[in-house]
Design a protein around this motif. Structure first.
Motif, PDB file in Angstrom:
ATOM      1  N   CYS A 121       0.028   7.117  -0.322  1.00  0.00           N
ATOM      2  CA  CYS A 121       1.116   6.676   0.567  1.00  0.00           C
ATOM      3  C   CYS A 121       2.438   6.557  -0.180  1.00  0.00           C
ATOM      4  N   THR A 122       2.373   6.117  -1.433  1.00  0.00           N
ATOM      5  CA  THR A 122       3.599   6.007  -2.236  1.00  0.00           C
ATOM      6  C   THR A 122       4.213   7.392  -2.431  1.00  0.00           C
ATOM      7  N   PHE A 140       0.830  -1.226   0.000  1.00  0.00           N
ATOM      8  CA  PHE A 140       0.000   0.000   0.000  1.00  0.00           C
ATOM      9  C   PHE A 140       0.861   1.271   0.000  1.00  0.00           C
ATOM     10  N   GLY A 141       2.052   1.193  -0.541  1.00  0.00           N
ATOM     11  CA  GLY A 141       2.927   2.370  -0.597  1.00  0.00           C
ATOM     12  C   GLY A 141       3.610   2.698   0.717  1.00  0.00           C
ATOM     13  N   ILE A 142       3.452   1.795   1.723  1.00  0.00           N
ATOM     14  CA  ILE A 142       4.062   2.052   3.038  1.00  0.00           C
ATOM     15  C   ILE A 142       5.238   1.084   3.239  1.00  0.00           C
ATOM     16  N   PRO A 143       6.445   1.596   3.409  1.00  0.00           N
ATOM     17  CA  PRO A 143       7.612   0.710   3.514  1.00  0.00           C
ATOM     18  C   PRO A 143       7.849   0.167   4.922  1.00  0.00           C
ATOM     19  N   MET A 160       2.710   8.961  10.021  1.00  0.00           N
ATOM     20  CA  MET A 160       1.656   7.985  10.271  1.00  0.00           C
ATOM     21  C   MET A 160       1.861   7.131  11.521  1.00  0.00           C
ATOM     22  N   ILE A 216      -0.819   6.326  14.052  1.00  0.00           N
ATOM     23  CA  ILE A 216      -1.865   5.311  13.906  1.00  0.00           C
ATOM     24  C   ILE A 216      -1.858   4.365  15.120  1.00  0.00           C
ATOM     25  N   THR A 246       5.831   8.002   6.349  1.00  0.00           N
ATOM     26  CA  THR A 246       5.271   6.646   6.360  1.00  0.00           C
ATOM     27  C   THR A 246       6.192   5.699   7.131  1.00  0.00           C
ATOM     28  N   ILE A 300       4.184   0.599  10.693  1.00  0.00           N
ATOM     29  CA  ILE A 300       3.018   1.420  10.321  1.00  0.00           C
ATOM     30  C   ILE A 300       1.913   0.510   9.778  1.00  0.00           C
ATOM     31  N   THR A 339       5.726   8.472   0.795  1.00  0.00           N
ATOM     32  CA  THR A 339       7.002   7.767   1.037  1.00  0.00           C
ATOM     33  C   THR A 339       8.128   8.424   0.238  1.00  0.00           C
ATOM     34  N   GLY A 396      -8.522   7.285  13.368  1.00  0.00           N
ATOM     35  CA  GLY A 396      -7.854   6.640  12.223  1.00  0.00           C
ATOM     36  C   GLY A 396      -7.903   7.545  11.003  1.00  0.00           C
ATOM     37  N   PHE A 449      -5.514   5.426  -1.674  1.00  0.00           N
ATOM     38  CA  PHE A 449      -4.667   5.216  -0.495  1.00  0.00           C
ATOM     39  C   PHE A 449      -3.238   4.826  -0.887  1.00  0.00           C
ATOM     40  N   THR A 450      -3.112   3.837  -1.780  1.00  0.00           N
ATOM     41  CA  THR A 450      -1.771   3.364  -2.154  1.00  0.00           C
ATOM     42  C   THR A 450      -0.983   4.456  -2.881  1.00  0.00           C
ATOM     43  N   PHE A 506      -5.700  10.881  11.514  1.00  0.00           N
ATOM     44  CA  PHE A 506      -4.249  10.686  11.387  1.00  0.00           C
ATOM     45  C   PHE A 506      -3.854  10.386   9.942  1.00  0.00           C
ATOM     46  N   THR A 507      -4.693   9.623   9.229  1.00  0.00           N
ATOM     47  CA  THR A 507      -4.385   9.291   7.835  1.00  0.00           C
ATOM     48  C   THR A 507      -4.485  10.546   6.964  1.00  0.00           C
ATOM     49  N   TYR A 563      -1.947  -0.031  11.179  1.00  0.00           N
ATOM     50  CA  TYR A 563      -3.203   0.030  10.415  1.00  0.00           C
ATOM     51  C   TYR A 563      -3.964  -1.295  10.524  1.00  0.00           C
TER      52      TYR A 563
END
Lengths: 41, 521
Positions: B215-216, A3-6, B74, B77, B238, A10, B219, B298, B211-212, B301-302, A14
């Motif tokens: 987040c990418t 999901f783009g989170i390394p 993040m 979370i 992230t 984290i 990052t 949730g 979302f992806t 924070f996101t 989630y």
């Protein structure tokens, strides 16, 4: 990277947040009718 | 986005009118002191859940902590994990049911009253009541400041008028309708909050491409972390901060643990358990409470963290820079710039709901503590509705005066301080009290006083975030804090709660061990 989170921490955060919210729903449904009466279950 | 100010003012006024009408319905249902103090002990599960959640979540959680997520990433979370796991599941299952059962059996009507009746100690009631009356106005003032800061630009009236209006309107339905009115309006406000945060999440994800994708992009912005933050252990939005770094201590000990654990022993939340008719009501409330909190913290924070992507793509700056360095301004700025005009209004109502629901609960808890637990303890008049109404008015006035004296950037800090103090002072005595077969009064007294004192010492002399503005350490010892890094970043709850717990457990064990031998002798 999911999901783009390394960072696994984290992702775990989630996952636990969503999992615990689901656990609340499951708990509520499982014990929907338990604990009747005024002095505890 | 441009917002029709007339439309916003009209909708805010409709919202306020609806709140007062619902409060009036609560007033009509209030016939006895038990109704006024514990909502007649027969609240509906959904109302319990929404009232608990809406009281728990204030503007601080959405604006203050959402802004912190935009600034620190993040990692926050993990606060949502604790909010749901500890604040809902653990609180309702382990503490809620026992509190309800004991509260009903002993006819307790406030948190200090519950402690007094469990431990058979009026002194404990005085101490708990005193801590509430002294510390809760700080948190209340912070909520008032947050609400007034929102009302001021929304209705185009001065800050002073906003603050007084906000305090008065909320006080009206609390004073007349008691806890039934508070919980009815909480449920209405909680529903608005749920709608607002759901729409906020959906629109944010649309704005950043999902979302992806969001987040990418976030990052990939890791090299934009300000030097001041990267020097203190932040590695990206992230990523968790470096273990043991100052920012790690701030995120984990102050934000995550401070608020995550502090929620367990907040008097205004514990009373919600005593409004349930039976355990079945609490079981059903859990079903609503968990998802509600997920959609509050949730989402905040996101969205807070992802706002960096929006600001960078539209202005080439990260969120904190776009907000001029003011963490509390990030979320409102993001909403104003990225969201359609109509949603700005919905979100403003969400914030007003969050502030009013928390404020009303605090007024009720402070007023009842002043009358039932301090002034009228043990007297018949302690249960008089008129006396409690006077108590709520007195505490409302004191909190409003305090709000005018405090700095306007106190919101998140005051929230953390109040929750930390509640945990240090009340949690061990409360936990042992509801579970031990023969809870020791002496242990509870020592634990409560030790927790509060240690919390204060650490706050005033060690934790830089409070020690610096308080100035007590500087005045007495000529330096900001007594110890250097990393202790200056360790939150008081991390020190105060274990010490309070050790005092409680050791003394409870020692007294428990002494009792059988005394009996044998």
């Amino acid at each position: 990277m999911i999901f783009g989170i390394p960072d696994f921490q984290i992702l775990l955060g989630y996952g636990l947040s969503i999992g615990l919210a689901l656990a609340c729903i499951v708990y509520g449904l499982l014990y929907w009718n338990e604990g009747d009466g005024s002095n505890g279950s | 986005m441009a917002v029709d100010t007339l439309m916003m003012a009209v909708l805010v006024l409709i919202y306020l009118a609806a709140t007062l009408v619902i409060g009036y319905l609560g007033y009509k249902k209030t016939k006895s002191s038990e109704d006024y103090l514990v909502a007649g002990r027969c609240s509906h599960p959904v109302i319990i859940a929404l009232s608990y959640g809406a009281t728990f979540i204030s503007t601080s959680a959405i604006i203050g902590f959402g802004g912190q997520a935009a600034n620190l990433g993040m990692g926050l979370i993990w606060l949502t994990v604790l909010n749901i796991g500890v604040g809902i599941l653990l609180a309702f299952v382990l503490f809620g049911k026992k509190t309800r059962e004991i509260g009903q059996r002993l006819s307790a009507v406030t948190f200090p009253d519950l402690m007094c009746k469990i431990y058979k100690s009026p002194l404990l009631q005085y101490i708990a009541g005193f801590i509430i009356v002294v510390s809760m106005p700080l948190y209340t003032a912070a909520i008032l400041i947050g609400g007034a800061r929102f009302i001021e630009p929304t209705l185009g009236i001065s800050y002073t008028t906003s603050l007084i209006l906000f305090a008065l309107i909320t006080a009206v339905y609390v004073v007349f309708g008691g806890l039934i009115a508070v919980m009815y309006t909480d449920a209405f406000q909680g529903t608005i909050m749920l709608i607002g945060m759901t729409v906020l999440l959906a629109l944010t994800l649309i704005t950043v491409g999902g979302f992806t994708a969001g987040c990418t992009a976030l990052t990939n912005m890791a090299d934009l972390v300000p030097k001041a933050l990267s020097d203190q252990g932040m590695t990206g939005w992230t990523m968790m901060p470096e273990l043991g770094s100052p920012i790690w201590f701030t995120v984990i000990t102050t934000l995550v643990l401070g608020v995550g654990i502090g929620v367990l022993a907040q008097p205004q939340l514990v009373v919600r358990f005593m409004t349930a008719k039976d355990d079945k009501s609490l079981n059903r409330a859990i079903l609503v409470g968990g998802p509600f909190i997920l959609m509050m913290t949730g989402v905040a924070f996101t969205v807070g963290a992802l706002s960096n992507v929006y600001f960078y793509q539209t202005s080439g700056r990260i969120a904190i820079d776009a907000a001029g360095g003011n963490v509390d301004a990030i979320m409102p700025l993001f909403i104003n710039q990225a969201m359609p005009g109509i949603f700005v209004i919905i979100f403003m109502l969400t914030l007003l709901s969050a502030a009013m629901s928390t404020l009303s609960a605090l007024y009720h808890a402070m007023g009842t503590a002043l009358i039932c637990d301090l002034w009228g303890r043990g007297r018949e008049c302690a249960l008089s509705m008129k006396a409690h109404q006077a108590g709520i008015v007195i505490m409302m006035v004191l909190s409003t005066i305090l709000a005018f004296l405090l700095p306007i950037n106190i919101i998140a800090r005051a929230t953390v301080m109040f929750m930390g103090l509640c945990a240090c002072a009340f949690l061990p005595a409360f936990a042992v009290g509801v579970y031990a077969k023969a809870p020791s009064t002496k242990a509870a007294l020592y634990s409560m006083v030790t927790g509060a004192v240690v919390w204060f010492i650490w706050t005033a002399f060690f934790h830089a975030a409070e020690a610096k503005p308080l100035g007590l350490c500087q005045a007495l010892f000529g330096k900001v804090t007594l110890l250097g890094s990393p202790w200056t970043a360790v939150d008081p709850i991390v020190i105060g709660l274990p010490i309070s717990l050790i005092v409680m457990v050791v003394m409870q064990w020692q007294i428990g061990k002494a009792q059988p031998s005394a009996a044998a002798a």
